[in-house]
Design a protein around this motif. Sequence first.
Motif, short mmCIF file in Angstrom:
data_model
loop_
_atom_site.label_atom_id
_atom_site.label_comp_id
_atom_site.label_asym_id
_atom_site.label_seq_id
_atom_site.Cartn_x
_atom_site.Cartn_y
_atom_site.Cartn_z
N GLN A 84 0.82 -1.20 0.00
CA GLN A 84 0.00 0.00 0.00
C GLN A 84 0.86 1.26 0.00
O GLN A 84 0.58 2.22 -0.73
N ARG A 85 1.91 1.27 0.80
CA ARG A 85 2.80 2.44 0.85
C ARG A 85 3.50 2.66 -0.49
O ARG A 85 3.69 3.80 -0.92
N GLU A 125 0.92 4.09 -3.00
CA GLU A 125 0.57 5.48 -2.72
C GLU A 125 1.76 6.42 -2.88
O GLU A 125 1.63 7.63 -2.63
#
Length: 371
Positions: free
Chosen positions: A162-163, A166
């Motif tokens: 996810q990091r 994003e």
Amino acid sequence: MDFTEVYPEQVKTETQCGLSIAFFPDLPNEWQINLESRRYIGNKAKLSTWLSDILLESTNYYKDCDTFFDVFAGTGCIAKSMFASFKKVIVNDILHSNQVIYKAFFLKTAWDKAKVFNLLDTYNTLNTNKLPENYFSENFGGKFFDHKNAKLIGYIREDLEQRKREGELNEKEFCVLLATLIYNIDKIANTLGHFDAYIKKPIRHQTLYLKSIQPIEFEGIEIYREDANDLVRKVKADIAYIDPPYNSRQYNRFYHIYENLTEWKKPELFGVALKPKPENSSVYCTTKAKEAFQDLVENLDAKYLAVSYNNTYNAKSQSSENKIKLVEIEEILKAKGETKVFECDHPYFNTGKTEFNEHKELLFICQSIRN
């Protein structure tokens, strides 16, 4: 600096339970994990000094060699041993996990160390009892890892994904964190050193703390993840080191957990060992190995070829028996150029089912007649 005075609580905690304090940049190297600290079939870490000495003595390095090409790089330890001697080092391996590890350790690019260390600190303080079930825990918990650690591994991997998605982590930061995860879970995995099977006994819980890897960045690195026989048609080197997987054991199957973690596609799994459908299988593990090796050697654009080989061709286990015979290696290399052979006694890593007497590692040095 006295680290027990500067960080008294952290050092006390880590000394007691094994948690790395590498996320403090000023700490000494022994608090970090080095490249060689990994269980891997065919690992040449203990042979790297012998191999590099023979290579450099046999190839007139100081006169005419600037580029080293590790065609089947594996752990990357041989490539690492060449950083001090060559301007450019090319590494290649077909496994996704190995590519991530090379980028984490070798890639020289900007990255925020404080961000990475802080994330490791966050992961090391998570309460596993409060973490939700996930793909990794549902499939591998109680098998390759105890259930609490499987939940933690899956949670960390999803958080990294996810990091990255994003834009919070650049490529280097993501690879350092993922490689750190791989190296640390390697030490607690419920296996005999690979993931072809797990030990079918109750798993003793070992708290998973992420101890940072120790990058050794190199300005002249080139990293590939390609079929070796395709890649040799595209690159040129002074010395090419060749150490293919000679027997029938496919590395993509032995290390499917790391491949799964790296790609994070969450595939359907099959069999007792919970493997995905095969991909990236090596022709060198099949009956076509000789033809593949001959094709590779004939198309390698290098002044010198260095070929590692071991005498497991007389192994009792069919899966350990080499797919290319010693005489075939010699014939193919001699057709390429003048060839010499060196040998070294070397213990062989196995899972306990195969016995080898007087195991030796052989190194062929071939000077190409085309150069």
